[in-house]
Design an enzyme around this catalytic site. Structure first.
Site, PDB file in Angstrom:
ATOM      1  N   GLY A  91       0.808  -1.219   0.000  1.00  0.00           N
ATOM      2  CA  GLY A  91       0.000   0.000   0.000  1.00  0.00           C
ATOM      3  C   GLY A  91       0.841   1.269   0.000  1.00  0.00           C
ATOM      4  O   GLY A  91       0.314   2.375  -0.117  1.00  0.00           O
ATOM      5  N   HIS A  93       2.475   2.794   2.442  1.00  0.00           N
ATOM      6  CA  HIS A  93       2.334   3.717   3.574  1.00  0.00           C
ATOM      7  C   HIS A  93       3.514   3.707   4.534  1.00  0.00           C
ATOM      8  O   HIS A  93       3.441   4.312   5.607  1.00  0.00           O
ATOM      9  CB  HIS A  93       1.052   3.399   4.357  1.00  0.00           C
ATOM     10  CG  HIS A  93      -0.192   3.876   3.675  1.00  0.00           C
ATOM     11  ND1 HIS A  93      -0.533   3.471   2.422  1.00  0.00           N
ATOM     12  CD2 HIS A  93      -1.168   4.727   4.075  1.00  0.00           C
ATOM     13  CE1 HIS A  93      -1.678   4.040   2.069  1.00  0.00           C
ATOM     14  NE2 HIS A  93      -2.082   4.812   3.051  1.00  0.00           N
ATOM     15  N   VAL A 161      -2.630  -4.188   3.103  1.00  0.00           N
ATOM     16  CA  VAL A 161      -2.589  -5.289   4.072  1.00  0.00           C
ATOM     17  C   VAL A 161      -1.209  -5.962   4.096  1.00  0.00           C
ATOM     18  O   VAL A 161      -0.833  -6.561   5.098  1.00  0.00           O
ATOM     19  CB  VAL A 161      -3.715  -6.352   3.872  1.00  0.00           C
ATOM     20  CG1 VAL A 161      -5.087  -5.719   3.844  1.00  0.00           C
ATOM     21  CG2 VAL A 161      -3.489  -7.207   2.652  1.00  0.00           C
ATOM     22  N   LEU A 457       6.524  -0.871  15.247  1.00  0.00           N
ATOM     23  CA  LEU A 457       7.146  -1.103  13.938  1.00  0.00           C
ATOM     24  C   LEU A 457       6.377  -0.429  12.799  1.00  0.00           C
ATOM     25  O   LEU A 457       6.977   0.102  11.867  1.00  0.00           O
ATOM     26  CB  LEU A 457       7.249  -2.615  13.676  1.00  0.00           C
ATOM     27  CG  LEU A 457       7.785  -2.994  12.292  1.00  0.00           C
ATOM     28  CD1 LEU A 457       9.233  -2.554  12.107  1.00  0.00           C
ATOM     29  CD2 LEU A 457       7.648  -4.483  12.045  1.00  0.00           C
ATOM     30  N   TYR A 459       4.967   2.257  12.744  1.00  0.00           N
ATOM     31  CA  TYR A 459       5.289   3.683  12.656  1.00  0.00           C
ATOM     32  C   TYR A 459       6.802   3.799  12.517  1.00  0.00           C
ATOM     33  O   TYR A 459       7.494   4.391  13.346  1.00  0.00           O
ATOM     34  CB  TYR A 459       4.778   4.440  13.893  1.00  0.00           C
ATOM     35  CG  TYR A 459       3.268   4.387  14.072  1.00  0.00           C
ATOM     36  CD1 TYR A 459       2.428   4.308  12.968  1.00  0.00           C
ATOM     37  CD2 TYR A 459       2.685   4.438  15.340  1.00  0.00           C
ATOM     38  CE1 TYR A 459       1.042   4.260  13.119  1.00  0.00           C
ATOM     39  CE2 TYR A 459       1.294   4.400  15.497  1.00  0.00           C
ATOM     40  CZ  TYR A 459       0.484   4.308  14.384  1.00  0.00           C
ATOM     41  OH  TYR A 459      -0.877   4.278  14.536  1.00  0.00           O
TER      42      TYR A 459
HETATM   43  P1  FDA Z   1       4.243  -0.415   2.287  1.00  0.00           P
HETATM   44  O1  FDA Z   1       3.837  -0.999   0.988  1.00  0.00           O
HETATM   45  O2  FDA Z   1       4.990   0.869   2.253  1.00  0.00           O
HETATM   46  O3  FDA Z   1       5.023  -1.499   3.129  1.00  0.00           O
HETATM   47  C1  FDA Z   1       5.506  -1.286   4.432  1.00  0.00           C
HETATM   48  C2  FDA Z   1       6.653  -2.247   4.740  1.00  0.00           C
HETATM   49  O4  FDA Z   1       6.204  -3.587   4.588  1.00  0.00           O
HETATM   50  C3  FDA Z   1       7.838  -2.110   3.802  1.00  0.00           C
HETATM   51  O5  FDA Z   1       9.013  -2.486   4.483  1.00  0.00           O
HETATM   52  C4  FDA Z   1       7.527  -3.124   2.729  1.00  0.00           C
HETATM   53  O6  FDA Z   1       8.646  -3.548   1.987  1.00  0.00           O
HETATM   54  C5  FDA Z   1       6.911  -4.249   3.530  1.00  0.00           C
HETATM   55  N1  FDA Z   1       5.950  -4.991   2.738  1.00  0.00           N
HETATM   56  C6  FDA Z   1       4.854  -4.490   2.120  1.00  0.00           C
HETATM   57  N2  FDA Z   1       4.201  -5.464   1.486  1.00  0.00           N
HETATM   58  C7  FDA Z   1       4.893  -6.603   1.684  1.00  0.00           C
HETATM   59  C8  FDA Z   1       4.705  -7.935   1.254  1.00  0.00           C
HETATM   60  N3  FDA Z   1       3.656  -8.272   0.500  1.00  0.00           N
HETATM   61  N4  FDA Z   1       5.603  -8.867   1.618  1.00  0.00           N
HETATM   62  C9  FDA Z   1       6.678  -8.521   2.388  1.00  0.00           C
HETATM   63  N5  FDA Z   1       6.895  -7.265   2.824  1.00  0.00           N
HETATM   64  C10 FDA Z   1       6.020  -6.317   2.477  1.00  0.00           C
HETATM   65  N6  FDA Z   1      -0.943   1.518  11.433  1.00  0.00           N
HETATM   66  C11 FDA Z   1      -1.787   0.985  12.342  1.00  0.00           C
HETATM   67  O7  FDA Z   1      -1.456   0.005  12.988  1.00  0.00           O
HETATM   68  N7  FDA Z   1      -3.021   1.528  12.535  1.00  0.00           N
HETATM   69  C12 FDA Z   1      -3.470   2.587  11.820  1.00  0.00           C
HETATM   70  O8  FDA Z   1      -4.589   3.040  12.014  1.00  0.00           O
HETATM   71  C13 FDA Z   1      -2.582   3.162  10.848  1.00  0.00           C
HETATM   72  N8  FDA Z   1      -2.959   4.249  10.126  1.00  0.00           N
HETATM   73  C14 FDA Z   1      -2.104   4.779   9.193  1.00  0.00           C
HETATM   74  C15 FDA Z   1      -2.489   5.880   8.434  1.00  0.00           C
HETATM   75  C16 FDA Z   1      -1.633   6.431   7.490  1.00  0.00           C
HETATM   76  C17 FDA Z   1      -2.089   7.611   6.692  1.00  0.00           C
HETATM   77  C18 FDA Z   1      -0.347   5.868   7.308  1.00  0.00           C
HETATM   78  C19 FDA Z   1       0.607   6.433   6.302  1.00  0.00           C
HETATM   79  C20 FDA Z   1       0.045   4.769   8.047  1.00  0.00           C
HETATM   80  C21 FDA Z   1      -0.817   4.218   8.993  1.00  0.00           C
HETATM   81  N9  FDA Z   1      -0.441   3.119   9.762  1.00  0.00           N
HETATM   82  C22 FDA Z   1      -1.312   2.588  10.678  1.00  0.00           C
HETATM   83  C23 FDA Z   1       0.888   2.524   9.586  1.00  0.00           C
HETATM   84  C24 FDA Z   1       0.835   1.359   8.608  1.00  0.00           C
HETATM   85  O9  FDA Z   1       0.296   0.245   9.276  1.00  0.00           O
HETATM   86  C25 FDA Z   1       2.249   1.011   8.109  1.00  0.00           C
HETATM   87  O10 FDA Z   1       2.803   2.108   7.444  1.00  0.00           O
HETATM   88  C26 FDA Z   1       2.231  -0.214   7.208  1.00  0.00           C
HETATM   89  O11 FDA Z   1       3.515  -0.762   7.122  1.00  0.00           O
HETATM   90  C27 FDA Z   1       1.734   0.132   5.828  1.00  0.00           C
HETATM   91  O12 FDA Z   1       1.597  -0.991   5.021  1.00  0.00           O
HETATM   92  P2  FDA Z   1       1.570  -0.762   3.437  1.00  0.00           P
HETATM   93  O13 FDA Z   1       1.459  -2.080   2.776  1.00  0.00           O
HETATM   94  O14 FDA Z   1       0.581   0.289   3.091  1.00  0.00           O
HETATM   95  O15 FDA Z   1       2.990  -0.094   3.204  1.00  0.00           O
END
Ligand code: FDA
Length: 515
Positions: A91, A93, A161, A457, A459
Site C-alpha cells: 500500500g 504507507h 494489508v 514497527l 510507525y
Molecule cells: P508499504 O507498501 O509501504 O510497506 C511497508 C513495509 O512492509 C515495507 O518495508 C515493505 O517492503 C513491507 N511490505 C509491504 N508489502 C509486503 C509484502 N507483500 N511482503 C513482504 N513485505 C512487504 N498503522 C496501524 O497500525 N493503525 C493505523 O490506524 C494506521 N494508520 C495509518 C495511516 C496512514 C495515513 C499511514 C501512512 C500509516 C498508517 N499506519 C497505521 C501505519 C501502517 O500500518 C504502516 O505504514 C504499514 O507498514 C503500511 O503498510 P503498506 O502495505 O501500506 O505499506
C-alpha cells in the site's frame, strides 16, 4: 545507482528468461527510460518528504508490477543473481518509504498493485486477502457479504494489508479483538529460493515471524488468510473535545486509569493538540476523545457514567451506526458512498503535505504536572506536533508478549503516536519540522517506557537506527532498534531470519539481521 547499462540489460534479460510467460512479464517491467516509470513509482507514495528533490534516498532501477506469482519468483531469482536488493510495496504507507526507496545499493521494486483479490467465506467467518489490497477494500468487501462480520485492523482505509498486517495492525476494535496479526490463520509467501509456501510448508517459526516482525526481512507475502470477527449490527461513535479551560488535564489524567481497564468493547482514543479556545480565541490545547463502542448508546451511557463521568458524555454526543459506517466516520468521510473505501488514494489524511512520525509506549500514568508540562511544550513552538494516545488492555493484554513478534501487551497503558506535517517545500522547512518532532520526542523521555524505549514497527522511524552500508549489520547493532520494536522477540526473529534467509537477501535499512 552506479550499475552499468550492461548489468541492467542482463537483469532484464534474466527476467524474460526465468518467467514462464516471458511475453506477459515484459508488459509489467518499467525502467527509468519508460515514460510511465515515474507515475507508477509515485502512484502509491504517501510521503512527499521522500519525493524528488529529497536529498538521499534513491529510486528503483526497475519496477515490476507482477500479474502472477511466477513474475515475483523471477524477480527474486534475478535480483539475487545480479546483486540487487528487492523492495516490496503493497500500500506504500511505510513511514520512511522503505517499500520504494533505498539509501543503500541498487534495488528492484516489486509493486503488488495487481494482487488485490479478496475472497470472503461467510460460513466459516474467514477470508483470503491478497497483499496488495487495502484495508478499506477489505472492510468494504466483508460488509457487502455480511452486516455482522468485520476485521480488526487500522483506521486509514488506504493502508495496504501486505505491510500493515506484517507489522501489527492496531485499530478501533483492537481492545476487543486484538490487532490484525492476532487474527491471521495462514499466509502464502515466496521465500528467498522462490518457493511458494503456506503455513504448513513454511513452518511455525516463519509463520510467527511474519505476524509482527515485518514481512520485508523474510520474503514476499502474497496473501493472508484471516479470521473475521463478529460485529454488532449497531455500534456507537462519538468525538468529544475538551480544552484546557474545560478541564482537559484532569480528564486526560483520569483517562489513563480507565481506558486500559474499561469494557473491552469500548476504545477511547485521545488526540491532544493545539486549538483556539472558543471562549477568547487564544491558542490552547484541546483533547479530542474519539471513540468506538461495539454496542448501542443505551448501554454505552451507563458504562461511561460509571467509569468516566469526568468526560461528561451525553446522549446527543453519540451517533449509532453500522460498523462499516463507523469506518467512514473515523476516516473523516461520513456520508460518502461506501465505494469510497475502494479508492486507493483519496483518503490519505496528509496527502499533499510532508510528514514525519514517531511512536512511544506508556506503562505508568503521567502525573497532572507531567501532562501540564507536555501541553506547555505543545504550545511553545510554532510547529504543530499532533499526538494520538491509543489505549491498550482488553484482548491485547490477554495475548502473551511472545505469541507474535509484536510485544506491546499486558502492562501497556497506551501508545503515543507523534506526527508533524507541513506543506512548504524545501530544505529549511524540512529541517525545521524534523528538528521540532525530534525535540518533542526527546522532551517526552521521562514519561514513556525505558530500557528499551519501545516503538511500534508500523510507525517506522529511521531515527532509531539503521543498518550499516549495504544493509548488513551485527545483531548487537541492530538490537538498538530491534529491542525497541520487538522487545524479547528480537532474538527469535534473528534466529528465524538466519534459518530462512542466511545470505540476508531480503534486507533494508531496518531489516532483521542474521546471527
Ligand atoms: P508499504 O507498501 O509501504 O510497506 C511497508 C513495509 O512492509 C515495507 O518495508 C515493505 O517492503 C513491507 N511490505 C509491504 N508489502 C509486503 C509484502 N507483500 N511482503 C513482504 N513485505 C512487504 N498503522 C496501524 O497500525 N493503525 C493505523 O490506524 C494506521 N494508520 C495509518 C495511516 C496512514 C495515513 C499511514 C501512512 C500509516 C498508517 N499506519 C497505521 C501505519 C501502517 O500500518 C504502516 O505504514 C504499514 O507498514 C503500511 O503498510 P503498506 O502495505 O501500506 O505499506
Amino acid at each position: 545507482w552506479a550499475t552499468s547499462a550492461h548489468t541492467h540489460e542482463d537483469f532484464l534479460q534474466c527476467l524474460s528468461l526465468h518467467s514462464p510467460n516471458s511475453n506477459s512479464i515484459s508488459k509489467v517491467i518499467y525502467t527509468p527510460y519508460n515514460s510511465s516509470y515515474q507515475s507508477i513509482l509515485e502512484s502509491e507514495i504517501r510521503l512527499e518528504r521522500l519525493l524528488p528533490p529529497a536529498p538521499i534516498p534513491k529510486s528503483p532501477l526497475v519496477i515490476i508490477t507482477p500479474l502472477v506469482e511466477s513474475h515475483i519468483q523471477a524477480a527474486i531469482y534475478c535480483s539475487k543473481k545480479h546483486g540487487m536488493q528487492i523492495r516490496v510495496r503493497s500500500g506504500g504507507h511505510d513511514y520512511e518509504g522503505l517499500s520504494y526507496l533505498s539509501y543503500q545499493g541498487p534495488f528492484v521494486m516489486v509493486d503488488l498493485v495487481n494482487f488485490q483479490s479478496i475472497n470472503i467465506d461467510v460460513e466459516n467467518s474467514t477470508a483470503w486477502v491478497q497483499a496488495g489490497a487495502t484495508i478499506g477494500q477489505l472492510y468494504y468487501t466483508i460488509a457487502k457479504k455480511s452486516p455482522t462480520l468485520g476485521f480488526s485492523a487500522g483506521v486509514c482505509p488506504t493502508v495496504g494489508v501486505g505491510g500493515h498486517f506484517s507489522g501489527g495492525g492496531y485499530g478501533m476494535m483492537s481492545r476487543n479483538y486484538g490487532i490484525a496479526v492476532d487474527n491471521i490463520i495462514d499466509a502464502r509467501l515466496i521465500d528467498v529460493n522462490g518457493r511458494i509456501l503456506d503455513r504448513k510448508s513454511m513452518g511455525e517459526d516463519l509463520f510467527w515471524a511474519i505476524r509482527g516482525g515485518g514481512g520485508a526481512s523474510f520474503g514476499v507475502i502474497i496473501a493472508w488468510h484471516i479470521k473475521l470477527v463478529q460485529v454488532p449490527k449497531i455500534v456507537t461513535v462519538f468525538t468529544v473535545n475538551r480544552t484546557l479551560e474545560q478541564n482537559a488535564t484532569k480528564i486526560v489524567h483520569k483517562w489513563q486509569y480507565i481506558a486500559e481497564k474499561i469494557d473491552e468493547k469500548l476504545l477511547l482514543r485521545i488526540f491532544p493538540g493545539k486549538a483556539n479556545s472558543s471562549q477568547d480565541g487564544k491558542e490552547t490545547v484541546q483533547a479530542s476523545f474519539v471513540t468506538l463502542y461495539l454496542g448501542g448508546v443505551d448501554t454505552l451511557l451507563p458504562l461511561m457514567q460509571q467509569s468516566f463521568p469526568e468526560l461528561g458524555l451525553v446522549r446527543s454526543d453519540c451517533i449509532e451506526m453500522s460498523w462499516i459506517d463507523s469506518i467512514l466516520y473515523f476516516a473523516g468521510v461520513s456520508g460518502e458512498p461506501l465505494e469510497i473505501l475502494l479508492n486507493r488514494s483519496s483518503l490519505v489524511t496528509y496527502s499533499g503535505s510532508y510528514f514525519k512520525g514517531k511512536s512511544d509506549y506508556v506503562t505508568e500514568p503521567i502525573s497532572e504536572a507531567g501532562l501540564e508540562s507536555i501541553w506547555r511544550m505543545v504550545l511553545k513552538y510554532p510547529e504543530d506536533i499532533d499526538m494520538q494516545f491509543s489505549p491498550y488492555g482488553g484482548r491485547l493484554s490477554e495475548i502473551s508478549e511472545s505469541a507474535t513478534p509484536f510485544p506491546h501487551r499486558a502492562g501497556t497503558l497506551f501508545s503515543i503516536h507523534y506526527g508533524v506535517s507541513w506543506t512548504e517545500a524545501g530544505k529549511s522547512a524540512l529541517n525545521r519540522n524534523m528538528r521540532a518532532i525530534r525535540r518533542f520526542y526527546s522532551f517526552m523521555t521521562p514519561y514513556v517506557t525505558k530500557n528499551p524505549r519501545s516503538a511500534y514497527l508500523n510507525y517506522r522511524d529511521l531515527d532509531l537506527g539503521v543498518n550499516n552500508k549495504g544493509n548488513f549489520t551485527s545483531y548487537e547493532q541492530a538490537s538498538i532498534w530491534g529491542l525497541k520494536y520487538y522487545g524479547i522477540n528480537f532474538k527469535r526473529l534473528a534466529h528465524v531470519k538466519t534459518k530462512v534467509d542466511p545470505g540476508n537477501f531480503f534486507r533494508n535499512e531496518q531489516s532483521i539481521p542474521t546471527l
